[in-house]
Design a protein around this motif. Structure first.
Motif, PDB file in Angstrom:
ATOM      1  N   ASP A  33       0.881  -1.172   0.000  1.00 13.68           N
ATOM      2  CA  ASP A  33       0.000   0.000   0.000  1.00 13.68           C
ATOM      3  C   ASP A  33       0.908   1.208   0.000  1.00 13.68           C
ATOM      4  OD1 ASP A  33      -3.197  -0.081   1.637  1.00 13.68           O
ATOM      5  OD2 ASP A  33      -2.480  -1.113  -0.144  1.00 13.68           O
ATOM      6  N   SER A  34       0.486   2.280  -0.610  1.00 16.53           N
ATOM      7  CA  SER A  34       1.377   3.387  -0.880  1.00 16.53           C
ATOM      8  C   SER A  34       1.813   4.236   0.278  1.00 16.53           C
ATOM      9  CB  SER A  34       0.806   4.244  -1.966  1.00 16.53           C
ATOM     10  OG  SER A  34      -0.545   4.130  -2.112  1.00 16.53           O
ATOM     11  N   LYS A  35       2.204   5.469  -0.047  1.00 11.82           N
ATOM     12  CA  LYS A  35       2.845   6.363   0.901  1.00 11.82           C
ATOM     13  C   LYS A  35       1.912   6.741   2.038  1.00 11.82           C
ATOM     14  CE  LYS A  35       5.379   8.243  -2.960  1.00 11.82           C
ATOM     15  NZ  LYS A  35       5.703   9.379  -3.775  1.00 11.82           N
ATOM     16  N   THR A 202      -1.811   5.069   6.773  1.00 12.87           N
ATOM     17  CA  THR A 202      -2.510   6.069   5.976  1.00 12.87           C
ATOM     18  C   THR A 202      -3.978   6.112   6.348  1.00 12.87           C
ATOM     19  OG1 THR A 202      -1.019   5.516   4.140  1.00 12.87           O
ATOM     20  CG2 THR A 202      -2.932   6.906   3.641  1.00 12.87           C
ATOM     21  N   GLU A 203      -4.462   7.268   6.793  1.00 15.80           N
ATOM     22  CA  GLU A 203      -5.858   7.373   7.193  1.00 15.80           C
ATOM     23  C   GLU A 203      -6.766   7.338   5.973  1.00 15.80           C
ATOM     24  OE1 GLU A 203      -8.803  10.162   9.948  1.00 15.80           O
ATOM     25  OE2 GLU A 203      -6.618  10.306  10.162  1.00 15.80           O
ATOM     26  N   ALA A 214     -10.510   5.049   9.961  1.00 17.31           N
ATOM     27  CA  ALA A 214      -9.923   3.860   9.329  1.00 17.31           C
ATOM     28  C   ALA A 214      -8.529   4.170   8.797  1.00 17.31           C
ATOM     29  CB  ALA A 214     -10.818   3.367   8.192  1.00 17.31           C
ATOM     30  N   TRP A 215      -7.715   3.118   8.667  1.00 10.39           N
ATOM     31  CA  TRP A 215      -6.367   3.276   8.145  1.00 10.39           C
ATOM     32  C   TRP A 215      -5.984   2.084   7.282  1.00 10.39           C
ATOM     33  CZ3 TRP A 215      -7.631   3.984  13.294  1.00 10.39           C
ATOM     34  CH2 TRP A 215      -7.470   5.276  13.816  1.00 10.39           C
ATOM     35  N   ASN A 216      -5.121   2.335   6.314  1.00  9.83           N
ATOM     36  CA  ASN A 216      -4.377   1.284   5.638  1.00  9.83           C
ATOM     37  C   ASN A 216      -3.013   1.218   6.308  1.00  9.83           C
ATOM     38  OD1 ASN A 216      -6.408   0.722   3.807  1.00  9.83           O
ATOM     39  ND2 ASN A 216      -5.591   2.087   2.219  1.00  9.83           N
ATOM     40  N   LYS A 256      -6.027  -5.107  -3.431  1.00 12.92           N
ATOM     41  CA  LYS A 256      -6.027  -4.195  -2.297  1.00 12.92           C
ATOM     42  C   LYS A 256      -6.885  -4.748  -1.165  1.00 12.92           C
ATOM     43  CE  LYS A 256      -3.565  -1.375  -4.686  1.00 12.92           C
ATOM     44  NZ  LYS A 256      -2.114  -1.271  -4.385  1.00 12.92           N
ATOM     45  N   VAL A 257      -6.496  -4.424   0.058  1.00 16.76           N
ATOM     46  CA  VAL A 257      -7.305  -4.781   1.218  1.00 16.76           C
ATOM     47  C   VAL A 257      -8.455  -3.780   1.309  1.00 16.76           C
ATOM     48  CG1 VAL A 257      -7.368  -5.038   3.723  1.00 16.76           C
ATOM     49  CG2 VAL A 257      -5.345  -5.768   2.448  1.00 16.76           C
TER      50      VAL A 257
END
Length: 272
Positions: A33-35, A202-203, A214-216, A256-257
């Motif tokens: 998952d990205s930045k 990441t929110e 939520a966050w990744n 992706k999750v």
């Protein structure tokens, strides 16, 4: 995959099922998952105005919390079960190299926050369809790979509930949000003695309950990336956390999750 990591995420049973399906087919897939970017830590105006009233909120008893926890049949196409005792971690099982990050680590690994009056834990898994995981006897290697990928592309979520007295539920959510912001660039959580490097938080946008966030999350180990999804929701005196993994997302960057929106909606409805 790193079965121990997923087990410590309290999703061992779900992952075991995925591995059996994959073995029956045979194949492969990797994600990242990205930045990371710190989200807005300010509470909504409605949450702020409601805060003083929280002192009068009564916690659900153990029996009441059990009654409003998710059960099989509450969400279509998901298998929901009570989490096993071996899947539930204590606060002492999860530590952090940065004290300010500990509330987030506890939420991610389904450790009850603060001093709950009662807690429950469930696992929820979307079972793959037979048509997605079977192939003919003379199937090509690509067909086998595709079947295995379909078998692994199943999300598993740990759902943990805690009931609190007074304003403690709001305080728990605020502490997790604050920790996520302070530690957005990463930290190391030690889970049952093994270090887990969380490299990005990441929110994300999410709706549900009186407050929700939520966050990744990306965990790095041995040069591989393992993505998680985390949702924390407060409805009255109850805090619900949803930690989601997807085995295919750990092996295929295109997968992706996804947030467990159906689970969140169903759980909030039962608690309300």
């Amino acid at each position: 995959m790193r079965a121990s990591l997923v087990r410590r995420s309290a999703l061992a049973a779900s992952v075991a099922s995925l591995v059996l399906l994959a073995t029956a087919c045979g194949g492969s897939s990797d994600d990242s998952d990205s930045k990371s970017k710190a989200g807005d830590t300010s509470k909504s105006a409605s949450a702020e105005s409601a805060a003083p009233e929280q002192s009068d909120v009564k916690a659900l008893t153990a029996a009441e919390l059990e009654k409003v926890s998710l059960a099989q049949g509450d969400v279509a196409d998901l298998k929901i079960e009570n989490a096993g005792a071996e899947d539930i971690l204590k606060a002492s099982d999860v530590t952090s190299d940065k004290a300010e990050c500990l509330p987030f680590a506890h939420a991610l690994f389904a450790v009850p926050q603060g001093k709950p009056v009662a807690t429950t834990a469930r696992t929820a898994m979307a079972e793959p369809k037979a048509s997605d995981t079977t192939t003919s006897g003379d199937a090509s290697e690509k067909s086998l790979d595709d079947a295995m990928g379909a078998a692994l592309n199943v999300s598993s979520t740990m759902v943990s509930l805690g009931s609190y007295e007074g304003g403690d539920a709001a305080d728990v959510l605020a502490a997790v949000r604050k920790a996520a912001t302070a530690c957005a660039s990463g930290f190391t959580a030690t889970v049952q003695g093994e270090a887990q490097k969380l490299s990005a938080i990441t929110e994300q946008k999410v709706a549900g309950g009186e407050e929700a966030v939520a966050w990744n999350v990306v965990e790095e180990q041995e040069g591989e990336s393992f993505p998680f999804g985390l949702v924390v929701v407060r409805q009255g005196s109850t805090v619900s956390t949803f930690t989601t993994v997807n085995m295919a997302a750990a092996m295929d960057p295109s997968v992706k999750v996804e947030q467990p929106t159906a689970l969140v909606a169903a759980q909030v409805k039962k608690v309300s």
